[in-house]
Design an enzyme around this catalytic site. Sequence first.
Site, short mmCIF file in Angstrom:
data_model
loop_
_atom_site.label_atom_id
_atom_site.label_comp_id
_atom_site.label_asym_id
_atom_site.label_seq_id
_atom_site.Cartn_x
_atom_site.Cartn_y
_atom_site.Cartn_z
N GLU A 288 0.78 -1.34 0.05
CA GLU A 288 0.01 0.15 0.06
C GLU A 288 0.89 1.17 -0.09
O GLU A 288 0.62 2.22 0.76
CB GLU A 288 -1.04 0.03 1.17
CG GLU A 288 -1.99 -1.19 1.04
CD GLU A 288 -2.94 -1.14 2.13
OE1 GLU A 288 -2.51 -0.56 3.31
OE2 GLU A 288 -4.05 -1.52 2.04
N ASP A 362 -8.41 -9.27 4.36
CA ASP A 362 -8.16 -8.10 5.18
C ASP A 362 -9.08 -8.24 6.34
O ASP A 362 -10.01 -7.27 6.04
CB ASP A 362 -8.03 -6.91 4.15
CG ASP A 362 -7.39 -5.69 5.08
OD1 ASP A 362 -7.13 -5.94 6.19
OD2 ASP A 362 -7.65 -4.49 4.48
N GLU A 390 -12.43 -2.23 12.15
CA GLU A 390 -12.38 -1.63 10.71
C GLU A 390 -13.86 -2.14 9.72
O GLU A 390 -14.27 -1.26 9.30
CB GLU A 390 -11.02 -1.85 10.01
CG GLU A 390 -11.30 -1.19 8.77
CD GLU A 390 -9.66 -1.43 7.93
OE1 GLU A 390 -8.72 -1.85 8.91
OE2 GLU A 390 -9.50 -1.01 6.90
#
Length: 697
Positions: A288, A362, A390
Amino acid sequence: ENGDDLWLRYPPVADKMLQASYRYHVSALMVPSSDATLNIARQELLNGLSRLLQTQVPATATLRQDETVIAGTAQQCPLIAQANIAGLLKAAGNEGFMIVPKILQGKRCLLISGNTSIGVLYGVFHFLRLLQTAQPIPVQPIISAPKIQLRMLDHWDNLNRTVERGYAGFSIWNWHTLPTYIDQRYIDYARANASIGINGTVLTNVNANATVLTPAYLEKVKALADVFRPYGIRVYLTARFSAPMEIGGLATADPLNDSVRGWWKEKIKEIYSYIPDFGGFLVKANSEGQPGPQDYHRTHADGANMLADAIAPYKGIVIWRAFVYSHDNPIDRHKQAYDDFVPLDGQFRPNVLLQVKNGAIDFMPREPFHPLFGAMPKTPLMMEFQLTQEYLGQGTSLVFLAPLFKETLESDTYSKGAGSTVAKVIDGSVDQHMLSGMAGVANIGNDINWCGHPFAQANWYALGRLAWDHTLSSEQIAEEWLRMTFSNELTFLKSATRLMLESRDIIVQYSNPIGLHHIMGTGHHYGPAPWVNNQHRPEWNPVYYHKADSTGIGFDRTATGSNALAQYQPAVRRQWEDIHTCDEKYLLWFHHVQWRFRMKSGRNLWEELCYQYYTGADRVTGMQHTWESLRPFVDPQRFAQVTMLLKIQQQEATWWRNACLLYFRTFSHMPLPADYTPPDKTLEYYKQLQFPFAPGN
Ligand code: BDP
């Protein structure tokens, strides 16, 4: 009750008979101590017992009476040295403890001992936990040693105090006032972690800032390390791979370049001059947008080993993350970490651990275990779970994560035949590794109750408990936490434990049922957005993951598709690759399934999807009712907080259900089964919703 005390509230023991028996069995306290850790142990006992028992238990330096509780190590206390417990203590190892009734000098005593001071402190917390949870005083020896060596929290905290994926306020590290001002929170933090056996903390975000490695910041880090040390907690930092350029003035960060290697050596020497027991580095590289060794055509092993060599003289370690995916792997992001890392097995230095997320995508609400577990026998793999929610409703949803953690830990990799569970891979027993670790991405912020949602504290608690002993059940952990955090009333416990245990399944049902994944809002990951298809990297688009079309829905990861399944052992692969034997909870994870496919329930896939979304949302209403029934047992402040949050969760569940079904219906072309109340808004309405208030990313 504002939640600030976490699970260490120590309210008076409500059952008066039990309290009387505790008072009888704890008539005096003896903690012969000469170090900071044992001083903390004594203080914790005095404080905890006086509040639980509502009486001042006298501290004594000499054994005078029956029913004395003695805490210490044999080295520091001759009485313990004479107690003939060396055999038992062997099993306690470096950090474990033993609680054992003994007659010493003719007096009945309860010994809390360990081979080290920190072992004793862990034993003291365990003893207090027994009293907090209304258990009898042990009559048989209890011996406990952690199954995993590095039990860590990873903070994704930035130096400006924002927290990446943080939903509980700002960072608890106040870099501005450190090192001079020691916030009481730092001490409370260390104490809470010690109470559940956490022994390491990474202070900074994996998306790292090299500034933390400059002298001004190292002084601040040192101040925190000094606070944490007596609680058995080591400090770690994230190392930005390009730091030699950013703060060292070098022209390169190539791990094979001599100046770069020299720079890291000097930097590490400097760090240890501040913090002699510094734990080491956590590194996110070539992921990322983070810099890494591949920028110089070197491998992850080259990068990790360069740091590992420099830190080895100080017994430090390098935790290298396996969370990588890039745009030149357009077929299936699921496969990249395995493809990148398996060929490197055997190339890492002995002081490197590879930190692997529980699943290959993820931190989804539900994921099959990561295929790397069991696939790199020569490298110690460390587990990375995410405590901050998240993808699981963030700060507003009641989701107890122990069932998610356990689901992964108990998955069988078959890497060395049946029984090679993920838990046994990471605790080192399958491949005989000395190093082992489990980390949780912290959900802590400066909110008064630490974690935002009152129930989110349970996820921090669960991580510590499972890292210590991954054989504990979710139910045991939930019950312990509830007893300490709320009440020992059986009626309360029965409903509240169920509420917690079902909560994760419920959020899966109303957000990502049957193996759907990554269909949440772009960037902030809050709420549904399965329609998004305009992100420049394919794997950032929800449509990449669900692949809905007029024939069906789901990601084909079998041999006819991406073949990610080939990364699993045959025994695992065979079960999942056959659409008829594949566990339905992973069905759309591994298969593109026709809308009319017959599910085990007898419903076709479309009807099943409707059933799951509607049932999930209804069950949130059920959670609200359950909570309402618990009103008599909970203090008004926390009761009201959870009530309000459940109301938000109810709205979110309805939003997920309506948005997803309206959208997927445009592919299935089938009606909503007649017995469901149709959504009162249109798909266009849900698509145009903007969320200026969505927690930032
Ligand atoms: C993703 C998060 C991102 C993290 C990344 C990571 O969205 O904020 O930086 O994981 O783990 O889940 O590195």
